[in-house]
Design a protein around this motif. Structure first.
Motif, PDB file in Angstrom:
ATOM      1  N   HIS A  80       1.567  -5.315  -9.183  1.00 15.88           N
ATOM      2  CA  HIS A  80       0.554  -4.826  -8.249  1.00 15.88           C
ATOM      3  C   HIS A  80       1.211  -4.007  -7.138  1.00 15.88           C
ATOM      4  O   HIS A  80       2.434  -3.906  -7.056  1.00 15.88           O
ATOM      5  CB  HIS A  80      -0.201  -6.013  -7.637  1.00 15.88           C
ATOM      6  CG  HIS A  80      -0.968  -6.808  -8.641  1.00 15.88           C
ATOM      7  ND1 HIS A  80      -2.062  -6.296  -9.303  1.00 15.88           N
ATOM      8  CD2 HIS A  80      -0.803  -8.064  -9.110  1.00 15.88           C
ATOM      9  CE1 HIS A  80      -2.538  -7.202 -10.129  1.00 15.88           C
ATOM     10  NE2 HIS A  80      -1.792  -8.296 -10.036  1.00 15.88           N
ATOM     11  N   ALA A  81       0.373  -3.485  -6.268  1.00 18.99           N
ATOM     12  CA  ALA A  81       0.831  -2.598  -5.190  1.00 18.99           C
ATOM     13  C   ALA A  81       1.943  -3.216  -4.346  1.00 18.99           C
ATOM     14  O   ALA A  81       2.957  -2.568  -4.072  1.00 18.99           O
ATOM     15  CB  ALA A  81      -0.355  -2.208  -4.304  1.00 18.99           C
ATOM     16  N   ILE A  82       1.793  -4.462  -3.949  1.00 15.40           N
ATOM     17  CA  ILE A  82       2.775  -5.095  -3.055  1.00 15.40           C
ATOM     18  C   ILE A  82       4.158  -5.164  -3.707  1.00 15.40           C
ATOM     19  O   ILE A  82       5.186  -5.160  -3.026  1.00 15.40           O
ATOM     20  CB  ILE A  82       2.283  -6.483  -2.577  1.00 15.40           C
ATOM     21  CG1 ILE A  82       2.989  -6.911  -1.295  1.00 15.40           C
ATOM     22  CG2 ILE A  82       2.381  -7.519  -3.653  1.00 15.40           C
ATOM     23  CD1 ILE A  82       2.520  -6.186  -0.073  1.00 15.40           C
ATOM     24  N   SER A  83       4.190  -5.164  -5.053  1.00 16.31           N
ATOM     25  CA  SER A  83       5.475  -5.245  -5.757  1.00 16.31           C
ATOM     26  C   SER A  83       6.309  -3.973  -5.616  1.00 16.31           C
ATOM     27  O   SER A  83       7.507  -3.992  -5.860  1.00 16.31           O
ATOM     28  CB  SER A  83       5.261  -5.569  -7.242  1.00 16.31           C
ATOM     29  OG  SER A  83       4.766  -4.447  -7.950  1.00 16.31           O
ATOM     30  N   THR A 111       3.946   0.965   1.257  1.00 21.15           N
ATOM     31  CA  THR A 111       3.248  -0.240   0.800  1.00 21.15           C
ATOM     32  C   THR A 111       2.598  -0.947   1.973  1.00 21.15           C
ATOM     33  O   THR A 111       3.215  -1.114   3.032  1.00 21.15           O
ATOM     34  CB  THR A 111       4.233  -1.195   0.103  1.00 21.15           C
ATOM     35  OG1 THR A 111       4.903  -0.489  -0.950  1.00 21.15           O
ATOM     36  CG2 THR A 111       3.523  -2.400  -0.478  1.00 21.15           C
ATOM     37  N   PHE A 112       1.366  -1.376   1.759  1.00 18.97           N
ATOM     38  CA  PHE A 112       0.595  -2.079   2.780  1.00 18.97           C
ATOM     39  C   PHE A 112       0.116  -3.414   2.238  1.00 18.97           C
ATOM     40  O   PHE A 112      -0.181  -3.541   1.059  1.00 18.97           O
ATOM     41  CB  PHE A 112      -0.648  -1.264   3.181  1.00 18.97           C
ATOM     42  CG  PHE A 112      -0.338   0.087   3.740  1.00 18.97           C
ATOM     43  CD1 PHE A 112      -0.125   0.261   5.096  1.00 18.97           C
ATOM     44  CD2 PHE A 112      -0.260   1.195   2.906  1.00 18.97           C
ATOM     45  CE1 PHE A 112       0.165   1.508   5.612  1.00 18.97           C
ATOM     46  CE2 PHE A 112       0.024   2.449   3.411  1.00 18.97           C
ATOM     47  CZ  PHE A 112       0.234   2.609   4.775  1.00 18.97           C
ATOM     48  N   LYS A 113       0.026  -4.381   3.123  1.00 16.68           N
ATOM     49  CA  LYS A 113      -0.728  -5.588   2.793  1.00 16.68           C
ATOM     50  C   LYS A 113      -2.083  -5.411   3.445  1.00 16.68           C
ATOM     51  O   LYS A 113      -2.225  -4.643   4.404  1.00 16.68           O
ATOM     52  CB  LYS A 113      -0.015  -6.859   3.244  1.00 16.68           C
ATOM     53  CG  LYS A 113       0.238  -6.981   4.713  1.00 16.68           C
ATOM     54  CD  LYS A 113       1.005  -8.260   5.024  1.00 16.68           C
ATOM     55  CE  LYS A 113       1.293  -8.326   6.518  1.00 16.68           C
ATOM     56  NZ  LYS A 113       1.988  -9.539   6.881  1.00 16.68           N
ATOM     57  N   GLN A 117      -7.745  -6.105   0.306  1.00 18.02           N
ATOM     58  CA  GLN A 117      -7.239  -5.947  -1.054  1.00 18.02           C
ATOM     59  C   GLN A 117      -6.087  -6.928  -1.263  1.00 18.02           C
ATOM     60  O   GLN A 117      -4.986  -6.706  -0.777  1.00 18.02           O
ATOM     61  CB  GLN A 117      -6.784  -4.503  -1.285  1.00 18.02           C
ATOM     62  CG  GLN A 117      -7.919  -3.514  -1.170  1.00 18.02           C
ATOM     63  CD  GLN A 117      -7.443  -2.070  -1.185  1.00 18.02           C
ATOM     64  OE1 GLN A 117      -6.283  -1.780  -0.991  1.00 18.02           O
ATOM     65  NE2 GLN A 117      -8.376  -1.166  -1.409  1.00 18.02           N
ATOM     66  N   GLN A 118      -6.339  -7.995  -1.994  1.00 16.22           N
ATOM     67  CA  GLN A 118      -5.371  -9.091  -2.114  1.00 16.22           C
ATOM     68  C   GLN A 118      -4.042  -8.681  -2.728  1.00 16.22           C
ATOM     69  O   GLN A 118      -3.023  -9.326  -2.504  1.00 16.22           O
ATOM     70  CB  GLN A 118      -5.970 -10.254  -2.888  1.00 16.22           C
ATOM     71  CG  GLN A 118      -6.221  -9.981  -4.352  1.00 16.22           C
ATOM     72  CD  GLN A 118      -6.755 -11.205  -5.068  1.00 16.22           C
ATOM     73  OE1 GLN A 118      -6.856 -12.278  -4.503  1.00 16.22           O
ATOM     74  NE2 GLN A 118      -7.117 -11.029  -6.335  1.00 16.22           N
TER      75      GLN A 118
END
Length: 182
Positions: A80-83, A111-113, A117-118
């Protein structure tokens, strides 16, 4: 007569709003919004199908297409995005923490938390100014009742205090950091 006219106009407006309440004033799923460096940014509304670069029209899919267009390997099905920050090394990227000594550069994967969006959110840094960063992104839409505004580009405030570069939060996005292709 004037009061009756005002009441009549108000009733017509209310009736019109009830008629429009189910009408979506937004682009169709998959509509090309713009292109950056010859890589399209598309509108996302419906559930996505898996494509060559990931789930179509999600943020990660745009980042993967952009990276491949500039010589990086396709990172579809790698997380996912956070990765893109947390597992940057395995993706052939070098990560830099938000608030660290390395300033973001054009072409970095940012990258954003997000509370909304979990799995986080990613985009590509397009421009770095003295006090802001312009991010190209897919699958970000501002919604205000019936009005829908796709956000293929967004500026985030950038600060430098004691040689520590920080991309400041906006709305529900808090920057974790950026990753640079090797």
């Amino acid at each position: 007569k004037r009061i009756a006219l005002v009441v009549l106009v108000a009733l017509a407006l209310v009736a019109g709003l009830f008629w429009l309440r189910d009408y979506r004033m937004e682009p169709a799923h998959g509509t090309l919004l713009t292109a950056v460096d010859s890589v399209g940014i598309y509108y996302h509304r419906d559930p996505s199908q898996r494509g060559k670069f990931g789930l179509e029209y999600e943020c990660v899919e745009f980042v993967n297409r952009w990276l491949v267009a500039y010589g990086h390997r396709n990172l579809a099905k790698t997380g996912h995005a956070i990765s893109y920050f947390n597992e940057a090394k395995a993706k052939g990227l070098v990560s830099y923490a938000n608030g660290g000594s390395v300033k973001p550069e054009r072409g970095d994967v940012i990258t954003f938390k997000s509370a909304v969006q979990q799995y986080g959110h990613v985009g590509i840094v397009m421009e770095v100014g003295a006090d802001n960063v312009l991010v190209a992104q897919q699958n970000v839409t501002l919604r205000l009742w019936l009005v829908v505004k796709p956000m293929p580009f967004e500026r985030f405030p950038l600060t430098n205090i004691n040689d520590k570069w920080t991309v400041m939060p906006r709305r529900s996005f808090t920057c974790v950091g950026w990753s640079r292709p090797r």
